[in-house]
Each structure stands twice: as structure tokens, then as C-alpha cells.
Design a protein around this motif. Structure first.
Motif, PDB file in Angstrom:
ATOM      1  N   GLY A 166       0.800  -1.212   0.000  1.00 45.26           N
ATOM      2  CA  GLY A 166       0.000   0.000   0.000  1.00 45.26           C
ATOM      3  C   GLY A 166       0.833   1.261   0.000  1.00 45.26           C
ATOM      4  N   VAL A 167       2.010   1.201  -0.647  1.00 45.03           N
ATOM      5  CA  VAL A 167       2.885   2.375  -0.739  1.00 45.03           C
ATOM      6  C   VAL A 167       3.194   2.645  -2.202  1.00 45.03           C
ATOM      7  CG1 VAL A 167       3.908   1.883   1.514  1.00 45.03           C
ATOM      8  CG2 VAL A 167       5.038   1.025  -0.555  1.00 45.03           C
ATOM      9  N   ARG A 168       3.834   3.753  -2.478  1.00 45.19           N
ATOM     10  CA  ARG A 168       4.259   4.066  -3.836  1.00 45.19           C
ATOM     11  C   ARG A 168       5.593   3.381  -4.137  1.00 45.19           C
ATOM     12  NH1 ARG A 168       1.714   8.396  -6.244  1.00 45.19           N
ATOM     13  NH2 ARG A 168       0.298   9.595  -4.913  1.00 45.19           N
ATOM     14  N   PRO A 169       5.833   3.023  -5.389  1.00 47.17           N
ATOM     15  CA  PRO A 169       7.155   2.497  -5.750  1.00 47.17           C
ATOM     16  C   PRO A 169       8.274   3.453  -5.339  1.00 47.17           C
ATOM     17  CG  PRO A 169       5.614   2.074  -7.522  1.00 47.17           C
ATOM     18  CD  PRO A 169       4.879   2.936  -6.519  1.00 47.17           C
ATOM     19  N   ALA A 170       8.001   4.764  -5.409  1.00 47.37           N
ATOM     20  CA  ALA A 170       9.014   5.734  -5.001  1.00 47.37           C
ATOM     21  C   ALA A 170       9.391   5.557  -3.539  1.00 47.37           C
ATOM     22  CB  ALA A 170       8.508   7.157  -5.242  1.00 47.37           C
ATOM     23  N   THR A 171       8.435   5.111  -2.711  1.00 43.60           N
ATOM     24  CA  THR A 171       8.732   4.870  -1.295  1.00 43.60           C
ATOM     25  C   THR A 171       9.711   3.716  -1.148  1.00 43.60           C
ATOM     26  OG1 THR A 171       6.576   5.714  -0.597  1.00 43.60           O
ATOM     27  CG2 THR A 171       7.728   4.258   0.935  1.00 43.60           C
ATOM     28  N   ARG A 173      11.895   2.810  -3.343  1.00 41.85           N
ATOM     29  CA  ARG A 173      13.197   3.288  -3.798  1.00 41.85           C
ATOM     30  C   ARG A 173      13.864   4.147  -2.720  1.00 41.85           C
ATOM     31  NH1 ARG A 173      10.284   3.430  -8.776  1.00 41.85           N
ATOM     32  NH2 ARG A 173       9.670   5.622  -8.513  1.00 41.85           N
ATOM     33  N   LYS A 174      13.054   4.923  -2.006  1.00 41.57           N
ATOM     34  CA  LYS A 174      13.593   5.744  -0.913  1.00 41.57           C
ATOM     35  C   LYS A 174      14.137   4.842   0.188  1.00 41.57           C
ATOM     36  CE  LYS A 174      12.302   9.504   2.228  1.00 41.57           C
ATOM     37  NZ  LYS A 174      11.199  10.418   2.656  1.00 41.57           N
ATOM     38  N   TRP A 175      13.399   3.773   0.515  1.00 42.40           N
ATOM     39  CA  TRP A 175      13.869   2.831   1.532  1.00 42.40           C
ATOM     40  C   TRP A 175      15.168   2.166   1.090  1.00 42.40           C
ATOM     41  CZ3 TRP A 175       8.605  -0.012   2.733  1.00 42.40           C
ATOM     42  CH2 TRP A 175       7.752   0.895   3.390  1.00 42.40           C
ATOM     43  N   GLU A 176      15.260   1.867  -0.196  1.00 41.91           N
ATOM     44  CA  GLU A 176      16.493   1.266  -0.711  1.00 41.91           C
ATOM     45  C   GLU A 176      17.664   2.234  -0.548  1.00 41.91           C
ATOM     46  OE1 GLU A 176      18.380  -0.302  -4.961  1.00 41.91           O
ATOM     47  OE2 GLU A 176      16.244   0.172  -4.814  1.00 41.91           O
ATOM     48  N   ALA A 177      17.445   3.508  -0.884  1.00 42.52           N
ATOM     49  CA  ALA A 177      18.511   4.500  -0.762  1.00 42.52           C
ATOM     50  C   ALA A 177      18.963   4.668   0.683  1.00 42.52           C
ATOM     51  CB  ALA A 177      18.037   5.841  -1.321  1.00 42.52           C
ATOM     52  N   ALA A 178      18.032   4.453   1.632  1.00 44.87           N
ATOM     53  CA  ALA A 178      18.357   4.590   3.051  1.00 44.87           C
ATOM     54  C   ALA A 178      18.949   3.316   3.625  1.00 44.87           C
ATOM     55  CB  ALA A 178      17.104   4.981   3.835  1.00 44.87           C
ATOM     56  N   LEU A 204       9.139  -5.301   6.947  1.00 41.79           N
ATOM     57  CA  LEU A 204       9.603  -4.830   8.246  1.00 41.79           C
ATOM     58  C   LEU A 204       9.665  -3.303   8.273  1.00 41.79           C
ATOM     59  CD1 LEU A 204      10.899  -5.264  11.032  1.00 41.79           C
ATOM     60  CD2 LEU A 204      13.095  -5.523   9.868  1.00 41.79           C
ATOM     61  N   ALA A 205      10.246  -2.699   7.239  1.00 46.20           N
ATOM     62  CA  ALA A 205      10.327  -1.243   7.165  1.00 46.20           C
ATOM     63  C   ALA A 205       8.940  -0.616   7.167  1.00 46.20           C
ATOM     64  CB  ALA A 205      11.094  -0.830   5.902  1.00 46.20           C
ATOM     65  N   LEU A 215      13.522   6.589   9.328  1.00 49.28           N
ATOM     66  CA  LEU A 215      14.331   5.758   8.441  1.00 49.28           C
ATOM     67  C   LEU A 215      15.693   5.470   9.058  1.00 49.28           C
ATOM     68  CD1 LEU A 215      13.592   7.261   4.900  1.00 49.28           C
ATOM     69  CD2 LEU A 215      12.491   5.337   6.040  1.00 49.28           C
ATOM     70  N   GLU A 216      16.290   6.488   9.674  1.00 52.16           N
ATOM     71  CA  GLU A 216      17.615   6.282  10.258  1.00 52.16           C
ATOM     72  C   GLU A 216      17.577   5.354  11.471  1.00 52.16           C
ATOM     73  OE1 GLU A 216      16.363  10.604  11.310  1.00 52.16           O
ATOM     74  OE2 GLU A 216      16.144   9.181   9.652  1.00 52.16           O
ATOM     75  N   GLN A 217      16.395   5.186  12.069  1.00 49.51           N
ATOM     76  CA  GLN A 217      16.255   4.239  13.172  1.00 49.51           C
ATOM     77  C   GLN A 217      16.029   2.822  12.656  1.00 49.51           C
ATOM     78  OE1 GLN A 217      12.956   6.411  15.012  1.00 49.51           O
ATOM     79  NE2 GLN A 217      14.211   6.771  16.822  1.00 49.51           N
ATOM     80  N   ILE A 218      15.361   2.709  11.517  1.00 52.42           N
ATOM     81  CA  ILE A 218      15.053   1.389  10.968  1.00 52.42           C
ATOM     82  C   ILE A 218      16.272   0.765  10.322  1.00 52.42           C
ATOM     83  CG2 ILE A 218      13.605   0.145   9.312  1.00 52.42           C
ATOM     84  CD1 ILE A 218      11.525   2.358   9.651  1.00 52.42           C
ATOM     85  N   ALA A 219      17.102   1.586   9.670  1.00 54.85           N
ATOM     86  CA  ALA A 219      18.236   1.061   8.912  1.00 54.85           C
ATOM     87  C   ALA A 219      19.140   0.149   9.746  1.00 54.85           C
ATOM     88  CB  ALA A 219      19.046   2.209   8.302  1.00 54.85           C
TER      89      ALA A 219
END
Length: 268
Positions: A166-171, A173-178, A204-205, A215-219
Motif C-alpha cells: 500500500g505504498v508508492r514504488p518511489a517509497t 526506492r527511498k527505503w532502498e537509498a536509506a 519490516l520497514a 528511516l535512520e532508526q530502521i536502517a
């Protein structure tokens, strides 16, 4: 309410401040913000507070840990202008948010019990309701090749996974970058392909983001899961999350008790 609060022995700003480890300026600021009802002024122009003001200040400070500063301020302003229904509505919203946060934690725990799907699991191919699209420069946007539901055995493309979460593909990609997820690239098409481990990390993310984690806490948690090959590192984090919710629940009770004491005194 104001008339009732102006009776009783007189207190100086410093008397209220010392009782709670505050500065006298903080007490004045709370009055100006509407957290405290207006104080009477003596002939010398000095503020004269009453035990009712002390109860108001105690109620506000007790409300802050459970509701946050902004909501606690709004509650006290409403009470002090006689709009108790509005104050109760705000309190109800905080309790509802706590209940939602508990449901989110439970959802995370359920997700962690079954994060890695069985190899070959497929997902729905319904149209992406968010309307995200891909481009020639970004071929693995929401528009996959016609009929694509995955990225080969044990994997899936970004579009189907985004729809599942239920998220955008851009999300994603953002998670991947982080550093939250690490999909591989299909050597022929260049599409991102999420294998079982990457899907696990994405789920999980997603759940931890819903739980308020940055994001910095999940990474680092995701990295710990990958390095350990399992979910054991998350047990402490989930325990701490659960403890914070319990502390907030107790803080809501403490705030309610102090506010009730203030309301009782105000109507005497």
C-alpha cells in the motif's frame, strides 16, 4: 469557573514555579498561553495566583507526558474557557491514537512472525490505486511488463510489492537509498527484483514506519536482521516500544487524575 479559582490564599508566581521546578517566567508564559486562568492583579500590579492556579498548573504538567505539549495546552485552554466537551474530545483522540499505536505494534509482531513468504508466492495484479507510474529512464516504476506479478522464482518486481504494502514504488526506492531494503537487479531488464529477504526487509520497514520509527532508526535494525539472519535483534526494540506505549497509557491516567482534581475544585 474563573470566579471560583480567584478565591483562597494568594500565591506568588515563584510559589507555583518552585513547586514544579519551573521559572517564574514559565508560569507567566503559561498564563498568557491560556494554560492557567487569568490571575488577579494587586494594586502594585503583581500577579496573585490561588490554589486553583496551582491545580491548573499541576494538571497541565501531568497531561503533557501522555498527550504532548500542544494537546495538553489545547485541553487546558478549552477547560479554562468553559468548553469542557472540546477538552474531552481532545483527550479521547489521544486515547484513540494510543489504541491505534497498540494495534500497529501488534501488526508488527504478527508481521515478524511470518515475514518471509514461501518461495514463488505471487501477489495481486490490480491497478496501483496510488497512480504511480514508471518511465523509460526508470523502467521499474509502477508499470511492470504486461501481466508481471513477480521477478522470477522467489522474487517480485517493485510494482506488485508496492501494491501489496500500500505504498508508492518511489517509497520503496527511498527505503532502498536509506539502506532498509536491498533488491537485486535483473540482468536482462534492469528491473529491481525483491527476493524473499528483500521482501521481508520491505515489510519490516513498512510496519516500523507505521509505528513511528524514522528511516535512520530502521536502517540499523534491518542491517542487524540481515547480519544475524533472523529477527532476534528486534525483540529488544519491540519490548522497548511496548514499554513506551504502557508508559504513555499510565501517563494518560495520571493526567486525567490531575485534570479531574482541577475540575472538581473549579466547580466548588
Amino acid at each position: 469557573m474563573e470566579e471560583n479559582l480567584q478565591t483562597g490564599r494568594k500565591l506568588r508566581p515563584v510559589d507555583l514555579a518552585r513547586a514544579h521546578g519551573l521559572s517564574t517566567q514559565a508560569v507567566r508564559n503559561y498564563e498568557e498561553a491560556g494554560v492557567l486562568p487569568p490571575a488577579a492583579r494587586g494594586e502594585n500590579g503583581y500577579r496573585a495566583y490561588t490554589p486553583g492556579h496551582a491545580l491548573a498548573l499541576a494538571a497541565f504538567l501531568a497531561l503533557v507526558p501522555g498527550h504532548g505539549h500542544a494537546t495538553a495546552t489545547a485541553v487546558m485552554r478549552a477547560v479554562n474557557r468553559g468548553a469542557c466537551d472540546e477538552a474531552f474530545r481532545l483527550i479521547d483522540l489521544s486515547h484513540a491514537q494510543l489504541a491505534e499505536d497498540r494495534r500497529t505494534l501488534e501488526a508488527v509482531e504478527r508481521a515478524l512472525r511470518d515475514l518471509a513468504p514461501a518461495p514463488g508466492t505471487t501477489t495481486t495484479t490490480t491497478t496501483d490505486p496510488l497512480g504511480a507510474t514508471g518511465t523509460a529512464a526508470d523502467p521499474d516504476g509502477a508499470r511492470e511488463p504486461e501481466g508481471a506479478t513477480g521477478g522470477g522464482p522467489g522474487g517480485r518486481f517493485i510494482g506488485p510489492l508496492a501494491r501489496e504494502l500500500g505504498v508508492r514504488p518511489a517509497t520503496l526506492r527511498k527505503w532502498e537509498a536509506a539502506g532498509l531494503v536491498r533488491p537485486r537487479r535483473d540482468p536482462l531488464t534492469g528491473y529491481r527484483v525483491y527476493d524473499a529477504a528483500a521482501v521481508r526487509d520491505a515489510r519490516l520497514a513498512h510496519q516500523l514506519r507505521r509505528g513511528g520509527y524514522l528511516l535512520e532508526q530502521i536502517a540499523p535494525l534491518a542491517e542487524q536482521v540481515r547480519a544475524a539472519g533472523g529477527l532476534e535483534p528486534l525483540e529488544a526494540a519491540l519490548g522497548a516500544w511496548r514499554a513506551r506505549l504502557s508508559a504513555r497509557g499510565r501517563a494518560l491516567l495520571a493526567g486525567a487524575a490531575e485534570l479531574e482534581a482541577y475540575l472538581r475544585a473549579a466547580v466548588k
